[in-house]
Motif scaffolding. Structure first.
Motif, mmCIF file in Angstrom:
data_model
loop_
_atom_site.group_PDB
_atom_site.id
_atom_site.type_symbol
_atom_site.label_atom_id
_atom_site.label_comp_id
_atom_site.label_asym_id
_atom_site.label_seq_id
_atom_site.Cartn_x
_atom_site.Cartn_y
_atom_site.Cartn_z
ATOM 1 N N VAL A 222 15.866 1.217 0.249
ATOM 2 C CA VAL A 222 16.832 1.768 -0.939
ATOM 3 C C VAL A 222 16.899 3.337 -0.610
ATOM 4 C CG1 VAL A 222 16.698 2.683 -3.418
ATOM 5 C CG2 VAL A 222 15.497 0.168 -2.690
ATOM 6 N N ARG A 223 18.182 3.707 -0.824
ATOM 7 C CA ARG A 223 18.556 5.078 -0.502
ATOM 8 C C ARG A 223 18.520 5.640 -2.069
ATOM 9 N NH1 ARG A 223 19.773 7.801 3.795
ATOM 10 N NH2 ARG A 223 20.531 6.093 5.109
ATOM 11 N N LEU A 224 17.626 6.667 -2.103
ATOM 12 C CA LEU A 224 17.405 7.647 -3.119
ATOM 13 C C LEU A 224 18.535 8.636 -3.448
ATOM 14 C CD1 LEU A 224 13.689 8.205 -3.042
ATOM 15 C CD2 LEU A 224 14.868 6.281 -3.714
ATOM 16 N N ALA A 225 18.652 8.999 -4.640
ATOM 17 C CA ALA A 225 19.737 9.988 -5.009
ATOM 18 C C ALA A 225 19.753 11.231 -4.126
ATOM 19 C CB ALA A 225 19.778 10.222 -6.518
ATOM 20 N N GLY A 226 18.525 11.666 -3.617
ATOM 21 C CA GLY A 226 18.492 12.890 -2.601
ATOM 22 C C GLY A 226 18.751 12.622 -1.319
ATOM 23 N N GLY A 227 19.234 11.227 -0.871
ATOM 24 C CA GLY A 227 19.382 10.820 0.336
ATOM 25 C C GLY A 227 18.272 10.249 1.064
ATOM 26 N N LYS A 228 16.977 10.198 0.876
ATOM 27 C CA LYS A 228 16.041 9.846 1.329
ATOM 28 C C LYS A 228 16.145 8.270 1.563
ATOM 29 C CE LYS A 228 11.720 11.113 0.769
ATOM 30 N NZ LYS A 228 10.347 11.435 0.234
ATOM 31 N N LEU A 229 15.689 7.576 2.624
ATOM 32 C CA LEU A 229 15.812 6.342 2.935
ATOM 33 C C LEU A 229 14.417 5.683 2.664
ATOM 34 C CD1 LEU A 229 17.667 3.735 3.421
ATOM 35 C CD2 LEU A 229 16.946 4.201 5.723
ATOM 36 N N VAL A 230 14.067 4.660 1.668
ATOM 37 C CA VAL A 230 12.766 4.121 1.542
ATOM 38 C C VAL A 230 12.637 2.723 2.176
ATOM 39 C CG1 VAL A 230 11.067 3.580 -0.234
ATOM 40 C CG2 VAL A 230 12.440 5.797 -0.418
ATOM 41 N N THR A 231 11.663 2.547 2.948
ATOM 42 C CA THR A 231 11.732 0.904 3.425
ATOM 43 C C THR A 231 10.096 0.552 2.939
ATOM 44 O OG1 THR A 231 12.915 1.794 5.440
ATOM 45 C CG2 THR A 231 11.694 -0.433 5.466
ATOM 46 N N ILE A 232 10.051 -0.579 2.443
ATOM 47 C CA ILE A 232 8.896 -1.455 1.963
ATOM 48 C C ILE A 232 8.739 -2.463 2.394
ATOM 49 C CG2 ILE A 232 7.726 -1.868 -0.376
ATOM 50 C CD1 ILE A 232 7.939 1.116 0.090
ATOM 51 N N TRP A 233 7.407 -2.931 2.585
ATOM 52 C CA TRP A 233 7.065 -4.382 2.951
ATOM 53 C C TRP A 233 6.138 -4.686 2.088
ATOM 54 C CZ3 TRP A 233 8.330 -0.901 6.930
ATOM 55 C CH2 TRP A 233 8.988 -1.426 7.698
ATOM 56 N N ALA A 234 6.392 -6.048 1.522
ATOM 57 C CA ALA A 234 5.131 -6.692 0.771
ATOM 58 C C ALA A 234 4.103 -7.392 1.493
ATOM 59 C CB ALA A 234 5.707 -7.655 -0.269
ATOM 60 N N VAL A 235 2.857 -7.471 1.240
ATOM 61 C CA VAL A 235 1.637 -7.999 1.802
ATOM 62 C C VAL A 235 0.965 -8.635 0.895
ATOM 63 C CG1 VAL A 235 -0.098 -7.900 3.476
ATOM 64 C CG2 VAL A 235 1.703 -6.037 3.555
ATOM 65 N N GLU A 236 0.497 -9.967 1.073
ATOM 66 C CA GLU A 236 -0.425 -10.548 -0.054
ATOM 67 C C GLU A 236 -1.887 -10.010 0.456
ATOM 68 O OE1 GLU A 236 -1.399 -14.996 -2.176
ATOM 69 O OE2 GLU A 236 0.373 -14.618 -0.447
ATOM 70 N N ALA A 237 -2.617 -9.485 -0.204
ATOM 71 C CA ALA A 237 -3.907 -9.013 -0.199
ATOM 72 C C ALA A 237 -4.637 -8.599 -1.461
ATOM 73 C CB ALA A 237 -3.866 -7.923 0.900
ATOM 74 N N ASP A 238 -5.778 -8.659 -1.668
ATOM 75 C CA ASP A 238 -6.552 -8.176 -2.787
ATOM 76 C C ASP A 238 -7.268 -7.051 -2.390
ATOM 77 O OD1 ASP A 238 -7.590 -8.291 -5.226
ATOM 78 O OD2 ASP A 238 -8.719 -9.925 -5.055
ATOM 79 N N LEU A 239 -7.655 -6.102 -3.284
ATOM 80 C CA LEU A 239 -8.017 -4.764 -2.917
ATOM 81 C C LEU A 239 -8.729 -4.393 -4.241
ATOM 82 C CD1 LEU A 239 -6.380 -1.859 -1.496
ATOM 83 C CD2 LEU A 239 -7.381 -1.659 -3.796
ATOM 84 N N ASP A 240 -9.957 -3.743 -4.417
ATOM 85 C CA ASP A 240 -10.785 -3.148 -5.534
ATOM 86 C C ASP A 240 -10.209 -2.020 -5.680
ATOM 87 O OD1 ASP A 240 -12.451 -2.460 -7.269
ATOM 88 O OD2 ASP A 240 -14.189 -3.081 -6.517
ATOM 89 N N PRO A 241 -9.491 -1.207 -6.884
ATOM 90 C CA PRO A 241 -9.095 -0.456 -6.942
ATOM 91 C C PRO A 241 -10.242 0.740 -6.883
ATOM 92 C CG PRO A 241 -8.037 -1.502 -8.569
ATOM 93 C CD PRO A 241 -9.092 -2.358 -7.851
ATOM 94 N N ALA A 242 -11.354 0.538 -7.213
ATOM 95 C CA ALA A 242 -12.581 1.110 -7.363
ATOM 96 C C ALA A 242 -12.803 1.589 -5.888
ATOM 97 C CB ALA A 242 -14.003 0.873 -7.929
ATOM 98 N N LEU A 243 -12.356 0.987 -4.923
ATOM 99 C CA LEU A 243 -12.814 1.337 -3.649
ATOM 100 C C LEU A 243 -11.865 2.567 -3.025
ATOM 101 C CD1 LEU A 243 -13.603 -1.868 -2.094
ATOM 102 C CD2 LEU A 243 -15.120 -0.147 -2.762
ATOM 103 N N MET A 244 -10.822 3.004 -3.650
ATOM 104 C CA MET A 244 -9.872 3.840 -3.251
ATOM 105 C C MET A 244 -10.486 5.275 -2.932
ATOM 106 S SD MET A 244 -6.709 5.214 -5.383
ATOM 107 C CE MET A 244 -5.634 6.518 -5.004
ATOM 108 N N VAL A 245 -10.167 5.933 -1.962
ATOM 109 C CA VAL A 245 -10.415 7.357 -1.496
ATOM 110 C C VAL A 245 -9.283 8.218 -1.316
ATOM 111 C CG1 VAL A 245 -11.627 8.766 -0.010
ATOM 112 C CG2 VAL A 245 -12.453 6.409 -0.336
#
Length: 159
Positions: free
Chosen positions: A83-106
């Motif tokens: 997706v190209r943002l209004a400011g010109g930045k190009l954003v590229t995203i991948w989806a990955v199937e995974a589980d993650l416990d938000p409490a482990l985030m650092v």
């Protein structure tokens, strides 16, 4: 002029049984004082900028670790495109199937002068929290420019 490029990972997990292929996605709430009061539109897919000498997929994996403090999940990386943002930045995203416990985030941090013009530099988390959301809620929470990635993931999962 070269525009900035950014890459990231949209984690998803299946929550449904049988004919209900329910799914949730992992989003991060933008950190720092400018986002503290924003909920709707204040959440994002974990991502970040990269230089031309790094592949977008490698950058997406590195940024995931920098922003969440956990290793990127293994598994099949499903391209959700750009997706190209209004400011010109190009954003590229991948989806990955995974589980993650938000409490482990650092969370990774960034520095900024706060309050403005105070001369005081403070550290803030890039993302101050992560959480799982069903698609309808994720669409409200996500920054509007990133909603197309959610829509592409849902279309992909529907086959």
């Amino acid at each position: 002029m070269t525009h900035k490029r950014s890459a990231g990972l949209l984690l998803f997990r299946r929550t449904g049984e049988g004919s209900d292929p329910g799914v949730e996605v992992l989003l991060g709430h933008m950190g720092g004082p400018l986002w503290a009061g924003r909920d709707a539109g204040g959440w994002a897919i974990p991502k970040g900028e990269y230089e031309p000498d790094e592949t977008p997929r490698d950058a997406a994996r590195r940024e995931f670790t920098e922003e969440i403090g956990l290793p990127p999940p293994e598994g099949e990386y499903l391209p959700l495109g750009d997706v190209r943002l209004a400011g010109g930045k190009l954003v590229t995203i991948w989806a990955v199937e995974a589980d993650l416990d938000p409490a482990l985030m650092v969370p990774g941090t960034f520095s900024m002068q706060w309050p403005p013009h105070s001369g005081t530099v403070q550290e803030f988390p890039e993302l101050d929290r992560v959480a799982w959301f069903a698609p309808a809620m994720a669409e409200i929470k996500l920054m509007p420019s990133q909603v197309p990635f959610l829509e592409r993931l849902l279309a992909l999962l529907k086959g």
